[in-house]
Design an enzyme around this catalytic site. Structure first.
Site, PDB file in Angstrom:
ATOM      1  N   CYS A   1      -0.217   4.098   2.324  1.00  0.00           N
ATOM      2  CA  CYS A   1      -0.200   3.930   3.604  1.00  0.00           C
ATOM      3  C   CYS A   1       1.327   3.960   3.999  1.00  0.00           C
ATOM      4  CB  CYS A   1      -0.563   2.598   3.981  1.00  0.00           C
ATOM      5  SG  CYS A   1      -2.360   2.059   3.267  1.00  0.00           S
ATOM      6  N   ASP A   2       2.089   3.620   3.141  1.00  0.00           N
ATOM      7  CA  ASP A   2       3.625   3.113   3.735  1.00  0.00           C
ATOM      8  C   ASP A   2       4.582   4.121   2.975  1.00  0.00           C
ATOM      9  OD1 ASP A   2       2.539   1.098   5.129  1.00  0.00           O
ATOM     10  OD2 ASP A   2       3.096  -0.292   3.898  1.00  0.00           O
TER      11      ASP A   2
ATOM     12  N   CYS B   1       0.854  -1.132  -0.001  1.00  0.00           N
ATOM     13  CA  CYS B   1       0.072   0.015   0.025  1.00  0.00           C
ATOM     14  C   CYS B   1       0.893   1.382  -0.281  1.00  0.00           C
ATOM     15  CB  CYS B   1      -1.053  -0.004   1.195  1.00  0.00           C
ATOM     16  SG  CYS B   1      -1.793   1.390   1.124  1.00  0.00           S
TER      17      CYS B   1
END
Lengths: 327, 327
Positions: A149-150, A146
């Site tokens: 997200c990361d 992701c």
């Protein structure tokens, strides 16, 4: 030393609930916090706890926690749910849900079955993996599924690889180009499923290099990811990278949805309305398994959907006269 | 003792941003966490920080925090936003937003103005108050404006009053009847706007007493709420209660929406699509100000909407070529 008695939550075969929550990720555990508030007799049944949180090491985008270990956030969600009075039963894989009159029969792969007046399905969606050596070893610490997200966790790194050719891969490459020195976009074809505008945008960025007609064959490193091996038209090459973002799609558990009779969208996610209702009255859905906010899957969005599904299920049970004063 | 220099964030008159977030509650601050991830030059402008969190003392339903002071959760959201690199400027009341070409001019009541390529409106909605003596004094500690949020905190109490005649009041009475010994439902008429089904359900509960054609005239207590004074057909009475739930509706800032040209629903909330887009391209909305999940306003739903609005605004700016590689 005192004797400690295991308090592993038990589930009686044939046990009956107001509501059963299927899935123990952020959506399911948040739903549990809320159904407890509505005083419903409820249980979470799930293969394991954490959902997508198990796929990463750090979370820095769940509002209120500036940065927290993913495993710790999972524990906090679980404690919140259990502390509210909802049992969380793991090792329970749901394979079928049958409506029988006003009741749902929920059947596990182990042959267990329980009953509910309403169901919240929060079973998530599996991220597709490359299936190459090194991938599992570095999952969540160098290999991410992701980018949104990361990505920010890679701020200041030298280089990363993004693998894929859809919107998520191109968006990932664009976003990461703002965080790291260099982004390799590795795609097995030379054409893209992604929106042309995203492809153009990525191409216009000096530090994004397209590596086309190429596949990753191995992720290399010792303690950390150091490089990816790539096989392309000119043979095999090694690209030095600090991280690999695998953005090649997701697989919702369509077989369970089909068997249950749930309508899905063209990509196999459960179609939900504004209140997380599905086409089957009494079944609600939440989180990554649903059609809502596809392409933007976050802990906070899953948690919100879980809370809404809980509220909706409660309303459904009230309106049907299945709980409360009229029993 | 070292000299500490105030680092109150400044705002230059006429300053330009990729994105301006209007509102400093959970929706706005969550949006800030996310726009920072998308590397947008952004600012939060708001009258004050906390939004609906300022209306209560304890929060036990934001997943991940089993129980936390509302003021502490506000601080955590604010720290998360500011730690992500977004300024939070208070004392800034937005009175108008004008689209000028591809840009928005955001005008404050103090005569300041700033510019943005996109806007997230997270201005919330004011809960209607009774306007009686004692109400302000006990707000958030004995007087609540959200039964679903605060009801479970009254578990085991002797009695509470719920004031109102709409769905929220009836839902509140029903829910609270499971937590406390006795619920007085105080309503100024003898007919209800609420769904008949909810009225029936509430009536069927032994511990819910309808106090009709009656209005609350005062909330009494010393350190804690002890009683409400009620004026009804038979004169004035005093009901002993441990809490008062005021569920008489909300007032979104419709004047700002009208001036800005935003479409609203029949109750005055900004109409949003799945991705929190409004009828004006470039303006997104989130939280209690919107039409989404009306009747279920939680910290986690506001935060999720904020994150989605941030993602959508980022996509909008990318697609318009207003940020990134193509500048």
């Amino acid at each position: 030393m005192s004797l400690r008695i295991s308090r592993k939550p038990k589930l009686e075969k044939g046990e009956r609930f107001d509501l059963v929550i299927v899935g123990g990720g952020p959506a399911g555990l948040s739903a549990a916090v809320y159904v407890a508030r509505f005083l419903l007799k409820s249980v979470v049944v799930t293969i394991d706890v954490g959902g997508q949180l198990n796929w990463t090491e750090w979370i820095d985008d769940y509002p209120g926690f500036s940065k927290i270990k993913a495993s710790e956030l999972t524990s906090k969600f679980r404690e919140h749910a259990e502390g509210s009075g909802v049992r969380v039963v793991t090792g329970f894989e749901v394979v079928d849900i049958k409506k029988e009159g006003e009741e749902f029969r929920i059947i596990s792969s182990g042959g267990n079955e329980i009953f509910a007046k309403a169901v919240i399905l929060a079973v998530g969606s599996r991220r597709r993996k490359l299936g190459v050596p090194g991938e599992d070893r570095f999952q969540g610490r160098g290999v991410s599924y992701c980018s949104i997200c990361d990505g920010p966790l890679y701020r200041g790194k030298r280089a990363v690889a993004v693998v894929g050719g859809g919107d998520a891969a191109l968006e990932g490459a664009i976003l990461l180009s703002g965080y790291v020195g260099k982004v390799y976009l590795i795609h097995r074809r030379d054409s893209f499923r992604a929106k042309p505008l995203l492809v153009e945008d990525a191409k216009s960025r000096e530090n994004v290099e397209f590596v086309l007609n190429s596949v990753v064959t191995e992720i290399l490193g010792e303690d950390e990811v150091k490089a990816v091996k790539v096989r392309g038209p000119k043979g095999e090459a090694t690209l030095e990278v600090d991280g690999v973002f695998v953005e090649i799609g997701q697989e919702p558990p369509v077989e369970l949805f089909r068997r249950t009779g749930l309508e899905t969208d063209e990509q196999g996610y459960v179609k939900v309305g504004e209140w997380m209702e599905t086409n089957i009255p009494g079944i609600f859905a939440a989180g990554d398994a649903t059609s809502l906010w596809r392409g933007f899957r976050q802990v906070v969005t899953a948690a919100a959907m879980g809370s809404v599904a809980a509220y909706s299920a409660y309303q459904y049970l009230l309106e049907k006269g299945l709980i409360g004063g009229k029993r």
